[in-house]
Structures are given as C-alpha cells and as structure tokens.
Design a protein around this motif. Structure first.
Motif, PDB file in Angstrom:
ATOM      1  N   LEU A  74       0.602  -1.275   0.098  1.00  0.00           N
ATOM      2  CA  LEU A  74       0.106   0.006   0.005  1.00  0.00           C
ATOM      3  C   LEU A  74       0.662   1.475  -0.079  1.00  0.00           C
ATOM      4  N   GLU A  75       1.894   1.185   0.770  1.00  0.00           N
ATOM      5  CA  GLU A  75       3.011   2.472   0.801  1.00  0.00           C
ATOM      6  C   GLU A  75       3.599   2.681  -0.550  1.00  0.00           C
ATOM      7  N   LEU A  76       4.000   1.485  -1.314  1.00  0.00           N
ATOM      8  CA  LEU A  76       4.788   1.705  -2.488  1.00  0.00           C
ATOM      9  C   LEU A  76       3.657   2.536  -3.526  1.00  0.00           C
ATOM     10  N   LEU A  77       2.477   1.731  -3.373  1.00  0.00           N
ATOM     11  CA  LEU A  77       1.424   2.191  -4.488  1.00  0.00           C
ATOM     12  C   LEU A  77       0.823   3.530  -4.118  1.00  0.00           C
ATOM     13  N   LYS A  78       1.085   3.796  -2.837  1.00  0.00           N
ATOM     14  CA  LYS A  78       0.525   5.150  -2.430  1.00  0.00           C
ATOM     15  C   LYS A  78      -1.009   4.965  -2.335  1.00  0.00           C
ATOM     16  N   TRP A  79      -1.294   3.789  -1.870  1.00  0.00           N
ATOM     17  CA  TRP A  79      -2.932   3.728  -1.641  1.00  0.00           C
ATOM     18  C   TRP A  79      -3.266   4.011  -0.071  1.00  0.00           C
ATOM     19  N   LYS A  80      -4.187   4.617   0.314  1.00  0.00           N
ATOM     20  CA  LYS A  80      -4.540   5.089   1.609  1.00  0.00           C
ATOM     21  C   LYS A  80      -5.090   3.746   2.460  1.00  0.00           C
ATOM     22  N   ASP A  81      -5.897   3.153   1.749  1.00  0.00           N
ATOM     23  CA  ASP A  81      -6.048   1.771   2.705  1.00  0.00           C
ATOM     24  C   ASP A  81      -6.483   0.751   1.956  1.00  0.00           C
ATOM     25  N   GLN A  82      -7.149  -0.596   2.305  1.00  0.00           N
ATOM     26  CA  GLN A  82      -7.208  -1.723   1.812  1.00  0.00           C
ATOM     27  C   GLN A  82      -8.818  -1.891   1.082  1.00  0.00           C
ATOM     28  N   ASP A  83      -9.314  -0.674   0.662  1.00  0.00           N
ATOM     29  CA  ASP A  83     -10.476  -0.903   0.083  1.00  0.00           C
ATOM     30  C   ASP A  83     -10.121  -1.577  -1.530  1.00  0.00           C
ATOM     31  N   VAL A  84      -9.070  -1.842  -1.711  1.00  0.00           N
ATOM     32  CA  VAL A  84      -8.695  -2.397  -3.088  1.00  0.00           C
ATOM     33  C   VAL A  84      -8.862  -4.000  -3.152  1.00  0.00           C
ATOM     34  N   LEU A  85      -9.202  -4.476  -2.102  1.00  0.00           N
ATOM     35  CA  LEU A  85      -9.258  -5.823  -2.164  1.00  0.00           C
ATOM     36  C   LEU A  85     -10.797  -6.092  -2.961  1.00  0.00           C
ATOM     37  N   GLY A  86     -10.616  -7.317  -3.636  1.00  0.00           N
ATOM     38  CA  GLY A  86     -11.898  -7.545  -4.442  1.00  0.00           C
ATOM     39  C   GLY A  86     -11.767  -6.717  -5.918  1.00  0.00           C
ATOM     40  N   GLN A  87     -10.965  -5.803  -6.018  1.00  0.00           N
ATOM     41  CA  GLN A  87     -11.258  -5.069  -7.292  1.00  0.00           C
ATOM     42  C   GLN A  87     -10.070  -5.642  -8.127  1.00  0.00           C
TER      43      GLN A  87
ATOM     44  N   GLU B  26      -7.435  -2.685 -13.109  1.00  0.00           N
ATOM     45  CA  GLU B  26      -7.998  -1.271 -12.958  1.00  0.00           C
ATOM     46  C   GLU B  26      -7.052  -0.684 -12.115  1.00  0.00           C
ATOM     47  N   VAL B  27      -6.699  -1.126 -10.896  1.00  0.00           N
ATOM     48  CA  VAL B  27      -5.702  -0.470  -9.873  1.00  0.00           C
ATOM     49  C   VAL B  27      -4.462  -0.393 -10.024  1.00  0.00           C
ATOM     50  N   PHE B  28      -3.740  -1.321 -10.754  1.00  0.00           N
ATOM     51  CA  PHE B  28      -2.351  -1.641 -10.981  1.00  0.00           C
ATOM     52  C   PHE B  28      -1.886  -1.985 -12.262  1.00  0.00           C
ATOM     53  N   PRO B  29      -2.143  -1.290 -13.296  1.00  0.00           N
ATOM     54  CA  PRO B  29      -1.975  -1.547 -14.549  1.00  0.00           C
ATOM     55  C   PRO B  29      -0.554  -2.309 -14.915  1.00  0.00           C
ATOM     56  N   GLN B  30       0.704  -1.725 -14.370  1.00  0.00           N
ATOM     57  CA  GLN B  30       1.829  -2.383 -14.343  1.00  0.00           C
ATOM     58  C   GLN B  30       2.208  -3.557 -14.142  1.00  0.00           C
ATOM     59  N   SER B  31       1.214  -4.302 -13.127  1.00  0.00           N
ATOM     60  CA  SER B  31       1.498  -5.479 -12.653  1.00  0.00           C
ATOM     61  C   SER B  31       1.374  -6.786 -13.630  1.00  0.00           C
ATOM     62  N   LYS B  32       2.484  -7.492 -13.372  1.00  0.00           N
ATOM     63  CA  LYS B  32       2.666  -8.644 -14.348  1.00  0.00           C
ATOM     64  C   LYS B  32       1.823 -10.076 -13.992  1.00  0.00           C
ATOM     65  N   LEU B  33       1.184  -9.904 -12.705  1.00  0.00           N
ATOM     66  CA  LEU B  33       0.324 -10.948 -12.453  1.00  0.00           C
ATOM     67  C   LEU B  33      -0.693 -11.483 -13.461  1.00  0.00           C
ATOM     68  N   PRO B  34      -1.452 -10.522 -14.154  1.00  0.00           N
ATOM     69  CA  PRO B  34      -2.168 -11.126 -15.288  1.00  0.00           C
ATOM     70  C   PRO B  34      -1.725 -11.990 -16.200  1.00  0.00           C
ATOM     71  N   ASP B  35      -0.292 -11.836 -16.588  1.00  0.00           N
ATOM     72  CA  ASP B  35       0.388 -12.382 -17.522  1.00  0.00           C
ATOM     73  C   ASP B  35       0.910 -13.714 -16.957  1.00  0.00           C
ATOM     74  N   VAL B  36       1.348 -13.714 -15.608  1.00  0.00           N
ATOM     75  CA  VAL B  36       1.548 -14.922 -14.873  1.00  0.00           C
ATOM     76  C   VAL B  36       0.523 -16.102 -15.065  1.00  0.00           C
ATOM     77  N   ILE B  37      -0.516 -15.546 -14.736  1.00  0.00           N
ATOM     78  CA  ILE B  37      -1.832 -16.227 -14.463  1.00  0.00           C
ATOM     79  C   ILE B  37      -2.045 -16.793 -16.128  1.00  0.00           C
ATOM     80  N   HIS B  38      -1.849 -16.132 -17.108  1.00  0.00           N
ATOM     81  CA  HIS B  38      -2.268 -16.614 -18.318  1.00  0.00           C
ATOM     82  C   HIS B  38      -1.123 -17.398 -18.986  1.00  0.00           C
ATOM     83  N   THR B  39       0.147 -17.331 -18.670  1.00  0.00           N
ATOM     84  CA  THR B  39       1.192 -18.324 -19.122  1.00  0.00           C
ATOM     85  C   THR B  39       1.394 -19.343 -18.305  1.00  0.00           C
ATOM     86  N   LYS B  40       1.086 -19.230 -16.946  1.00  0.00           N
ATOM     87  CA  LYS B  40       1.279 -20.086 -15.948  1.00  0.00           C
ATOM     88  C   LYS B  40       3.108 -20.397 -15.552  1.00  0.00           C
TER      89      LYS B  40
END
Length: 538
Positions: free
Chosen positions: A247-260, A264-278
């Motif tokens: 949260l500090e690195l992304l400069k988000w104030k709280d954990q309301d991002v859970l479930g999003q 939408e909230v972190f476009p640079q993340s490579k996690l979607p690519d990891v899930i797609h390619t395994k």
C-alpha cells in the motif's frame, strides 16, 4: 465433550455427523411411526363405528329382530356378508335387549347370550360408542350401537370389533419397518461420515484446524514484518491480499482495493500475464511512483489449474543500499521471499478449495473455537439451504464481527432456491447490499451498528431485504448510478451491479433511507411470467 474436542479433525467430523444422523433419523422415524400407529388406531375406530352405524339401520336387521321366526335367519347371512366385505372387522354380533345373539361371527354361537357387559349403554341410553374389552374370541376394540324399530324403540344392539391381537400384529409390523429404516439410515450415515471426513481432510491438505490457524497467524506476521510489498490475486484477477508495504509503495491509503481487478488499480502488474502463461516472471523492474521497483511474480497452481498469483516487489534503491551495507543480505531477502511464497501457496490452495465449494466445512472448523460464530453458522445453515448464498452470509457475518458490526439474519428467513435462480446473480445482489452497509457503518461513529438481512422464498416470490442503522443516503436517486460512491475512494460499481442483476430477472428494487436512522434496500422477484420464470437460464 472435552474428549471430543481433543479428537483429530477426521474422527471428530465422523463422530459429529454420526451423532446428528442418529438423533435426526431416530426422532424423525419415531415420530412418523407414532403417527402411523395413532392413525391406524383412529382408522380402526372409525371402521368399527361405520360398520355398526350402517348395520343398525339395515331393514334386514330391524325386520329380523322384530320377526325372528320369519326373517331371523337373514340376520346371520347379513352379518357374514358384511364381515366378509370389511377386512379390518374380526367379530360382529347382533343381539336383542336380553343379550340373545341373532347373528355372530361364529355361526354356532347364534342363540347364546352375549357374554360381555359393556353393551349396557347402547340398550339403556341408546348411545353409539367404542370400548375395549374381553369377548369369546379374545380381547378386542369394538363399537356398540342400538337397534331401533320404526317407532324408535330399542329392540337390540349391534357390535363390531377388531381383535387386539390383530392390532398388535399391525403395530409390530410398523415398528419393524421403523427399525429397518433407522438401521439403513444409520448405515448410510456411517458411510457418508467417513467419506465426508476423508474428503474434507484431503481438501485441507491433511491439516488440522489449529494448523490452519497457526499458518494463517504466521503468514500475517511474515507479511507485516518483511519490507517487500506483497499482492495476491485470484484466477479472475481480483486482489485478495495486500500488505501494508505494498500500500505504501503504491501510495494507496487503505485496503479498499481488496476485491478489485488488478488491471484497473495496478496496470503495471505482471500478475495477469503470469496467470495467463502459468510461468513465473522474476526480477522484473518497472517505474512506480517515481522509484524503480524489482518484482517477482509467480502463479499459484493446484492440479494443473491456476487458482491465483502472488507478486512481491521492493524498492530497487533500498536493495542496492542494503546490499552495500550488509554482505549476503540478499540471501535473507530470498529466504523471506521463499517462506512468504510457501505460506501464500498453502493459504491460497485452501482458499481455492473453499472457492470451489468446500469452504463450508472449513468455516465450520474455524468457527468451532468460537461459540458465537458457531451459532451464526448453524442459524444461517438452518434457514438458507443454497450453499453458495449460505457461505456468502456466513462470510459477511464474520466480516461484520471483525468490524464490530452485528450482521444478523432474520429468523423469518428461508431460502432453498426452488425457483432455480442463478446463485451467482444472487451473490452479486446480496453481497453488494451487505458490503455497502458494512462500508457505510464502518465509517459511522456510533455505539451499536446493526445490519438486518431478510432472505425469504415464498410460494410465488422471493424477498430480499438489507437494513442498516447508519446515517442514511442523502440523495437516493443517485444511489444506483454507475460511479456513484460516498467513500473517499471507490469505483461506485456495487449498487449499480445490484440494479443490473435485479433488472435481469425483471425484479423490483426499492430503497428507503431516513436521515440519521438508516437505510433499507428491498428486492422482490415475483414468480409469474414476467419475473423469475423469465430470468431463469438466461
């Protein structure tokens, strides 16, 4: 009870299931058996009364009693024919006021005197009644009725009965059937208990509930201690976990991002690519809020199926500075990262099993340590038979408990989804309404915070109601617009999704909000052409 608590998970589940099955089946079948015997006795009583009431009015009987020399022999023929037609009647007697038999089940006893003494009320008072007593053929339940001539004078009586030995045989037959059903049900319960306990134990990777609690606590401690940001998502890309450093690195104030969705909230993340390619992506660097971060992204795979992903990232500048000061510090970081990933893998495998439909048992195990939670679970499961909705409500109750908000399911609730509605659509509706109330009350400063939930499936409609005792909504007309939110941060999609899913089934959505008193959302689905029936299987 103390011995039961010391048992391991599998035998504990088996024992509890067997006890529940034994008590439930025994009580149910015993009640049915008691009712069957009671019903049988009532039927026998009605049968003997019907027979004597019909017989006493027969012209053959009346004429035979008044003219015994001419027509008396017809009485015996009538008795024999009547008894042959009535399978439950074991004995019939027609006698005059002196007790002399004119007709009898045993033909050779015609002319003898009636031996019992419980016929007096029929002759003296003209009563029709049922009694139990001895007879020449044995003890019996029998009915008496007076025989009257055309002038209304009592000229005799008729008796019809069933032998108690025949009744006892019928009772014994019912009891034997009950015992067979109980034995069969218990056998099935034993097999089911063994299967369920083994399946649940495998789904939890052979962990005991205390092991899961320990792993969860250790995982939280590690996430709070390490200086790396950690984000975990499920297979749909929704954020399921994020630690304070992330949260500090992304400069988000709280954990309301859970479930999003992470896109939408972190476009640079490579996690979607990891899930797609395994395939994992290690040491990927990118700019984040003016700093360079180094990230590691790995998929969480269970039985060749991706159920989520975990990303750890850290300020590259910090890594360089630490490596200059402490020799071998990267080994410590790698160790922590590996430990974190291990705990995350185990946690998300458990979450994966829960999300695949086996979470009810897991919740029951965890809630066993808390009487309050256990009561909530039992209350929900007794009233809501749809497992997906029941699990949702249990989760929301637990979430409310964490936020010091009382979420309670109304006692009048009952839902087993006989209309066949899509459980996912109902989850969207109920879940968003409760989440909306939780988020609102969490920001309200008051001593008692309550959310009331009613989920009632009636014969022709489904009613859902979520009420809170918060501050209310200032402008109700804006509540369901896409993007509308009263929170400092949020996308405002929740109530909009509720409206979309209600409209999908042609339902009715109503909201009543009173300033300073709270808000009530009511959803109605009518079964009748234009509502639920039209929305099924869309």
């Amino acid at each position: 009870m103390r011995t039961l608590l010391k048992l391991k998970l599998a035998p504990k589940i088996s024992l509890l299931v067997i006890m529940i099955v034994l008590v439930t089946i025994t009580l149910s079948i015993s009640s049915v058996g008691y009712w069957s015997i009671h019903h049988m006795m009532n039927n026998i009583e009605k049968n003997v009364l019907n027979v004597v009431n019909i017989t006493k009015l027969s012209p053959i009987i009346i004429e035979g009693m008044e003219n015994p020399t001419e027509k008396g022999h017809n009485i015996q023929q009538f008795i024999e024919a009547t008894q042959a037609a009535c399978s439950d009647i074991d004995i019939m007697v027609v006698a005059d006021t002196e007790g002399v038999r004119y007709g009898h089940t045993m033909k050779d006893r015609v002319g003898d005197f009636f031996s019992a003494e419980d016929h007096a009320n029929a002759l003296k008072y003209g009563e029709t009644y049922v009694s139990t007593g001895p007879g020449t053929l044995g003890n019996s339940m029998r009915a008496f009725a007076p025989i009257k001539n055309n002038e209304g004078t009592i000229i005799g009586f008729v008796m019809a009965g069933s032998l108690l030995t025949s009744i006892s045989k019928a009772k014994l037959q019912i009891i034997m059937i009950m015992l067979l059903f109980i034995a069969f049900s218990i056998s099935l319960g034993l097999i089911g208990a063994f299967y369920v306990s083994r399946t649940i134990k495998r789904s939890l990777l052979n962990f005991e509930p205390e092991d899961i609690a320990r792993l969860y606590s250790e995982n939280k401690g590690i996430l709070a201690t390490i200086k790396e940001g950690i984000i975990a998502i499920d297979q749909d890309g929704r954020i399921t976990l994020i630690n304070k450093r992330a949260l500090e690195l992304l400069k988000w104030k709280d954990q309301d991002v859970l479930g999003q969705n992470i896109k939408e909230v972190f476009p640079q993340s490579k996690l979607p690519d990891v899930i797609h390619t395994k395939e994992p992506i290690y040491d990927f660097q990118y700019a984040l809020n003016g700093i360079i971060v180094n990230s590691n992204n790995i998929p969480i795979i269970n039985q060749n199926k991706v159920i989520g992903g975990v990303s750890s990232f850290r300020d590259q500048t910090e890594i360089i500075m630490l490596s200059e000061k402490v020799t071998g510090v990267h080994r410590i970081v790698d160790s922590l990262r590996a430990t974190t990933h291990e705990f995350k893998n185990k946690l998300h495998i458990i979450l994966g099993y829960i999300e695949s439909g086996k979470h009810e048992a897991a919740v029951n195990y965890i809630s066993a340590v808390s009487d309050d939670i256990q009561n909530n679970v039992s209350h929900v499961l007794n009233l809501v038979k749809e497992p997906t909705i029941a699990a949702l409500l249990i989760g929301k109750i637990n979430r409310g408990h964490e936020l010091k908000i009382r979420v309670r399911l109304h006692d009048d609730s009952y839902f087993d989804n006989q209309f066949g509605m899509d459980a996912n659509n109902l989850v969207v509706i109920i879940g968003n309404l409760i989440d909306n109330a939780l988020e609102h009350l969490n920001l309200v400063d008051q001593n008692e915070k309550i959310i009331d939930v009613l989920l009632l499936e009636e014969e022709y409609r489904i009613q859902m109601r979520v009420s809170d005792n918060g501050l209310g909504i200032e402008d109700v007309s804006l509540a369901f617009q896409k993007g509308f939110t009263t929170k400092d941060s949020g996308l405002g999609y929740g109530l909009h999704l509720v409206k979309e899913n209600v409209d999908k089934y042609y339902g009715h959505l109503d909201v009543v909000s009173l300033s300073g008193k709270g808000t009530t959302f009511t959803v109605l689905f009518d079964k009748g052409g234009s509502s639920v029936d039209s929305g099924i299987n869309r």
